[in-house]
Structures are given as structure tokens and as C-alpha cells.
Design a protein around this motif. Sequence first.
Motif, mmCIF file in Angstrom:
data_model
loop_
_atom_site.group_PDB
_atom_site.id
_atom_site.type_symbol
_atom_site.label_atom_id
_atom_site.label_comp_id
_atom_site.label_asym_id
_atom_site.label_seq_id
_atom_site.Cartn_x
_atom_site.Cartn_y
_atom_site.Cartn_z
ATOM 1 N N VAL A 9 0.836 -1.202 0.000
ATOM 2 C CA VAL A 9 0.000 0.000 0.000
ATOM 3 C C VAL A 9 0.871 1.251 0.000
ATOM 4 O O VAL A 9 0.595 2.220 -0.717
ATOM 5 N N GLU A 10 1.928 1.218 0.795
ATOM 6 C CA GLU A 10 2.832 2.367 0.862
ATOM 7 C C GLU A 10 3.494 2.632 -0.482
ATOM 8 O O GLU A 10 3.672 3.798 -0.884
ATOM 9 N N LYS A 11 3.864 1.555 -1.196
ATOM 10 C CA LYS A 11 4.462 1.731 -2.516
ATOM 11 C C LYS A 11 3.458 2.312 -3.507
ATOM 12 O O LYS A 11 3.799 3.190 -4.315
ATOM 13 N N ILE A 12 2.216 1.837 -3.437
ATOM 14 C CA ILE A 12 1.171 2.347 -4.328
ATOM 15 C C ILE A 12 0.898 3.817 -4.028
ATOM 16 O O ILE A 12 0.745 4.641 -4.939
ATOM 17 N N GLN A 13 0.825 4.168 -2.735
ATOM 18 C CA GLN A 13 0.601 5.569 -2.356
ATOM 19 C C GLN A 13 1.747 6.452 -2.827
ATOM 20 O O GLN A 13 1.528 7.579 -3.292
ATOM 21 N N ALA A 14 2.973 5.941 -2.702
ATOM 22 C CA ALA A 14 4.136 6.701 -3.153
ATOM 23 C C ALA A 14 4.096 6.902 -4.665
ATOM 24 O O ALA A 14 4.432 7.979 -5.177
ATOM 25 N N TYR A 15 3.663 5.866 -5.367
ATOM 26 C CA TYR A 15 3.535 5.945 -6.822
ATOM 27 C C TYR A 15 2.477 6.983 -7.216
ATOM 28 O O TYR A 15 2.715 7.829 -8.088
ATOM 29 N N LYS A 16 1.309 6.921 -6.554
ATOM 30 C CA LYS A 16 0.239 7.876 -6.834
ATOM 31 C C LYS A 16 0.674 9.302 -6.497
ATOM 32 O O LYS A 16 0.280 10.260 -7.169
ATOM 33 N N ARG A 17 1.485 9.424 -5.487
ATOM 34 C CA ARG A 17 1.986 10.749 -5.085
ATOM 35 C C ARG A 17 2.878 11.331 -6.193
ATOM 36 O O ARG A 17 2.805 12.535 -6.487
ATOM 37 N N ILE A 18 3.688 10.486 -6.799
ATOM 38 C CA ILE A 18 4.530 10.938 -7.903
ATOM 39 C C ILE A 18 3.665 11.398 -9.076
ATOM 40 O O ILE A 18 3.935 12.435 -9.700
ATOM 41 N N LEU A 19 2.605 10.655 -9.359
ATOM 42 C CA LEU A 19 1.704 11.042 -10.451
ATOM 43 C C LEU A 19 1.032 12.379 -10.149
ATOM 44 O O LEU A 19 0.821 13.203 -11.046
#
Length: 294
Positions: free
Chosen positions: A76-86
Amino acid sequence: MIGINEYKKAQKELNKIQEEYQKQNKIFDEEYNTNYEKFSDLESELSKKKEIAEDKLEEKRESYRTKIQDKKKPHVEKIQAYKRILTLMKVSKDQRDTNFKVYEFDYPRNEKGEVIRVQRGDCLDYPEKIEIPYKPIATIKNDKYAKIQVFIVENDKPKNKHSLIIIGKSIFPEELFSERRHPYWYGVRCQTSYNNIAVGIKDSPTKEELISYFKKSGAKTLKDYLDEHRQIEKEYEEATRQTDNAEWELAYWEDKKDYYEHHYSQETEPEEYKKVLQKIKELLTLQKIKEGGT
């Protein structure tokens, strides 16, 4: 025709039957109460056993839920970090400005504060109300990332009729911050437009008191927010450098495509969705050409 003796005899027999009924009915009540107490105790005991069993099952479920959450957490943390970059990529693509307005709708007034009347026919009448901007008393931040200023505005309170407020606009959306900086307030007369920062600081009877207060405590104002903002600025610059390539560009537009296909409620396809598809098509074409060339 029935006789008196027959009546008396019938009444006597009826009384005897009624007494017998009441006596037996009392026995039934006693039996019912005994039965009720017996099964009530059994039901209470069974209910307790059921409750204990359900509590154990719920503990088991909660333990498993916690275990699953722990297993999901790093992903989840990786997905959130990815979405944050977007999200940071979107900020860059939108080329957002930091302009906002703080104003009051009022009649134009002269230096004495009198309404400037306009000639309508043979008489003077009130003009149309206009936006009268408030002038900031201080600027906390003003760069390409945000403009944040301090204002003193009027409110509806009878005594503390002046409010010290902070209004600003950051290029970064609120979702990137740990704390919301755009609360609602009541009684402040000013209007604001295009801002995403709004914080009430203090109310006072005079403007001078608020100016003095801000001079003493201004350095502490929004300190935590500004510290976090600077961290996001660094994060933004790093993300902008790291995503300046075709791979991330395609990922950005594919995320947009996913939004319109799975999270957009309108039945008709918006023009933006068609542009997203066209952009993805162009990027994939360029990717094939590049791969063919190599």
C-alpha cells in the motif's frame, strides 16, 4: 318457563365451576413460572456461552485482519508513493499559478468612506457593488511554489470586530499535505477566490492590536506547514527530474485512462478522455519506433 329454584341451582353450579377453573388456572400459572425460570436460566447460560464463542471468533477475525493489514502495508505504501509521484507530475503539467483574491463586495467609496453615488435620471442612486480588494499587512511566502499573505478583515462580532487571517495559494493540492489548511469559518465578511490556504489567527477590537500580535508571533505562524511545504518542494523537484522520460509519461497517461474507465461516473465520454487515448497512442507509437530503431 324456567323457575326460580332452577336459576339458583344453575348459579350455584356455575360458581363451583368458576372456582374450579380459578384453582386450576393458578396451578397452570405456577407451572408456567417454574418452566419460565428453568428455561430462562438455560437461555441465559446458553447466551453467555454464545457471547464467549462469538468474542473468540471476533478476536480471531481481528487478529487475522491485523495480520493481513501488516502484509498489505508495504505494498500500500508503494502504491501511495507511486500515486503521489503522479500527483506531482500533474502539478508540473498543469503549470499552476499562485494568484488569489481577498476582497469584499461593497459600494465604491470616497476617502471619507462615503458611498460614491451615481446619477440616474434626475436623482443620485447607489452604484453597483464591486470587488474591493483587501491589502495584505505582510507576506509570509511568495515564490513559484506558493504565495501566502496576512490580512486584517472585518467580521460580524460586536466587540472583536477585526480578524487576523492568513490566505494563500500553493501549487500543491491539499492531498499532499498531512494537515488541511483550508478550514471553514463563520462571521468573516471577506470573500476569497482561487486560494487553497485559509487560516483564522485571532480576533480583536482594533487593527493595531492584531498588527502588534502578528509582529510578535509572526515567525511562528504556519511554521509546521511551511516546513512541510519546503519538503514537498524538494520532493516535487526530484520527481520532476526522475519522471522526465517516456516510461513515466506513458504511466501518467495510463493512470488517467484508468480513472476515466473505472472511476468516472458520466455515461458519455468526455473530450479529455479522448485526448488521453490519443496521447497514449502517440507514446506507444514512438515507443515502437524507438524499439524498431534499436
